[in-house]
Every structure is written in C-alpha cells, then in structure tokens.
Write a protein that holds these residues in place. Structure first.
Motif, mmCIF file in Angstrom:
data_model
loop_
_atom_site.group_PDB
_atom_site.id
_atom_site.type_symbol
_atom_site.label_atom_id
_atom_site.label_comp_id
_atom_site.label_asym_id
_atom_site.label_seq_id
_atom_site.Cartn_x
_atom_site.Cartn_y
_atom_site.Cartn_z
ATOM 1 N N ASP A 1 -2.143 13.427 11.853
ATOM 2 C CA ASP A 1 -3.294 12.701 12.406
ATOM 3 C C ASP A 1 -4.478 12.685 11.450
ATOM 4 N N ASP A 2 -4.435 13.532 10.445
ATOM 5 C CA ASP A 2 -5.529 13.595 9.472
ATOM 6 C C ASP A 2 -5.191 12.884 8.160
ATOM 7 N N ALA A 3 -4.090 12.137 8.142
ATOM 8 C CA ALA A 3 -3.678 11.454 6.909
ATOM 9 C C ALA A 3 -4.744 10.453 6.465
ATOM 10 N N PRO A 4 -4.920 10.268 5.158
ATOM 11 C CA PRO A 4 -5.927 9.317 4.671
ATOM 12 C C PRO A 4 -5.425 7.880 4.800
ATOM 13 N N PRO A 5 -6.314 6.901 4.702
ATOM 14 C CA PRO A 5 -5.855 5.505 4.656
ATOM 15 C C PRO A 5 -4.956 5.300 3.440
ATOM 16 N N PRO A 6 -3.935 4.452 3.553
ATOM 17 C CA PRO A 6 -3.047 4.206 2.396
ATOM 18 C C PRO A 6 -3.826 3.652 1.206
ATOM 19 N N THR B 1 0.847 -1.190 0.000
ATOM 20 C CA THR B 1 0.000 0.000 0.000
ATOM 21 C C THR B 1 0.886 1.244 0.000
ATOM 22 N N MET B 2 0.269 2.375 -0.344
ATOM 23 C CA MET B 2 1.007 3.632 -0.456
ATOM 24 C C MET B 2 0.396 4.697 0.456
ATOM 25 N N PRO B 3 1.139 5.167 1.482
ATOM 26 C CA PRO B 3 0.630 6.260 2.326
ATOM 27 C C PRO B 3 0.770 7.600 1.606
ATOM 28 N N PHE B 4 0.027 8.593 2.090
ATOM 29 C CA PHE B 4 0.123 9.949 1.554
ATOM 30 C C PHE B 4 0.426 10.917 2.694
ATOM 31 N N HIS B 5 1.222 11.946 2.377
ATOM 32 C CA HIS B 5 1.658 12.921 3.385
ATOM 33 C C HIS B 5 1.398 14.334 2.885
#
Length: 297
Positions: free
Chosen positions: A261-266, A162-166
């Motif tokens: 803390d508001d990052a979306p799901p990967p 999966t890919m996280p977003f920042h």
C-alpha cells in the motif's frame, strides 16, 4: 506561415494525440509557436474551431474529433504511399546504436533486438549497456532507453510504458524476521542497497505520498540491480526493485512483496532519439519496433 497543408495535418494529428501543444512541439522537434500557428491556420481554413484551449488544458471540439478521424485516415494513406516508394529506393543497410541500463537492457531489450535482427538482417544492431545517462550526439548513439524522469530538451522522448517498484524480501528471511509494518520500520531491518557510483551514496527508496527512505547502513551493497536481486533471493535483506526484476519471482513465491500500500507511483520508461534530420529509415524502424513491443508490456 505554415504553407504546407500536409505538414499542418501532421502537426494537428500529433496535437490531437498528445493533447498538449508543448509536448507536440517536443515530439515533432519544432517550436510551440509553429504548433499554434498550424492549428490556427487549419481552423481558419476550415472555418471551425478544432480545440478548446485554456491555460490548464487542451481538448478537441466535437468538430475537431470528427476531423481528427478523417485526418488520421488521410495521413495513413499518404504515409503508405510515400513509404512504399521509399522502401523500394532507400537502403536500410547500416548500424543502429542503442544504449540501455545494464540489467534492463540484458533482460528486456536484448530479446526485442533479437527479433529485429531476424526481421531486418540488413541492419546491424549495437547495444551499449550503461547505468549512466548517455549523450546521444557525443557518443554517436541513435536510440536511448532509460527508466525514470528524463529532462533532455535535445531529444524527442516517447514513453511506451511505466515501471512499478516493489519492496521485497525472501520467505527465508521472513521466517525469522517480521516484515515492516510501515516505512519507519525499515531502519531496524537488514537492507540490500544499490550504490550510485556517481555520488558514492546508496540510491534512496521512494514510497507513496512522496516519502523517501535513505539507507544509512546495509547488510549487502552492489552497484548492479541483477546482483541486488540475487542478494535478496539469497535472504540477505530487504530491497526495493523495479517490477521487471522481481514480478516473476513474486508470482512464483520466491520473493514476497511487503508494504504494497506504500508503493510509489510507477516510473516512466523513456525511449528517445535526437532531433536528427533526415532520420534514417533503419533507425526509425528500430525505434518504432521497440516502442511497439515495450507498449505491449
């Protein structure tokens, strides 16, 4: 009826890994009904139930778990037996065509393809970079790679990672501009926006709890994620970028992650190919190697 016990075992092992009959059917390129028939026939043959099935979930029984361990060993031995025979007779010379997004393909996929070329010099690799989802059949592509949610019933899809977003900004920008305290604060900040060339609009940003931010104006606009990253590094504005683009920069201090803390799901990373039969060994080798390397992160 599924007459071939080897095929029934293959279906069972896949179902035991997926824990979802529909996903099993998609992965194997067969109908869900064939999956159900194969499992029922194995259960009848063995005189034991292999799965606990309900409308919400599929779980292995205790007997099914033990049988799965034995079946895996049997399938691996059988596969090795046939693979050794095929390796001595099947020619892997030929071209494998791969499509991937521009920056992800350049930075992440290309080094893996270089390894494959060294391991299998008889295979010629073609890498086609495009940020638009490709039709594998029409464009004669063997393997596709995409980040996001892929709904393509014509392909067999696997998700190695999966890919996280920042949401990031440069320390230079943050020296004279406080970071946002919440998602709503983004409207007052300079934005580096990524243009969707198909729609002519900026790509929205996603946050936790299914919240979206739609940039209406931007300090800088591009249609290429690599340039988007460079603009943020230059201090031109805030942007939401995929982890592979910015995590090294965050670790080095060149960029600062905000609203963590508001990052979306990967998002899932999709590796996919068509329901091609027979499936050439050279394509299978490249697909399996890509899956292995991407799974390792």
């Amino acid at each position: 009826m599924v007459q071939n016990r080897q095929e029934a075992l293959r279906i069972f092992c896949c179902a035991a890994e997926e824990m979802n009959f529909k996903h099993t059917a998609t992965r194997l390129g067969i109908s869900p009904q064939k999956v159900t028939r194969a499992i029922k026939e194995l259960e009848s043959l063995l005189g034991e139930q292999l799965f606990h099935r309900s409308t919400r979930s599929v779980k292995l029984t205790d007997f099914g778990l033990g049988f799965f361990e034995q079946a895996k060993i049997a399938m691996e031995q059988m596969n090795r037996l046939f693979q050794e025979k095929k390796k001595s007779t099947e020619d892997i010379n030929g071209v494998v065509r791969i499509t991937a997004p521009h920056t992800y393909g350049s930075e992440i996929i290309m080094p893996i393809l270089a390894e494959i070329t060294r391991l299998y010099p008889a295979i010629t690799l073609e890498l086609h970079l495009s940020n638009i989802h490709s039709d594998l059949v029409d464009e004669k592509i063997d393997i596709g790679i995409r980040i996001g949610f892929l709904h393509d019933q014509t392909c067999i899809v696997r998700q190695p990672c999966t890919m996280p977003f920042h949401l990031v900004a440069s320390p230079k920008l943050l020296e004279h501009m406080p970071p946002p305290a919440n998602v709503d604060d983004l409207v007052r900040l300079p934005i580096v926006a990524l243009l969707n060339r198909k729609t002519g609009r900026y790509w929205p940003w996603e946050f936790s709890q299914k919240r979206n931010f739609y940039p209406k104006s931007a300090a800088f606009v591009t249609d290429t994620p690599d340039i988007e990253r460079k603009a943020v590094l230059a201090g031109l504005g805030f942007a939401q970028l995929a982890g592979y683009l910015v995590e090294d920069h965050i670790a080095s201090g060149e960029l600062v992650s905000v609203l963590r803390d508001d990052a979306p799901p990967p998002w899932p990373v999709n590796l996919y190919h068509t329901h091609q039969t027979p499936y050439p060994m050279r394509v299978r080798l490249v697909f399996d190697y890509l899956f292995k390397k991407l799974s390792q992160g």
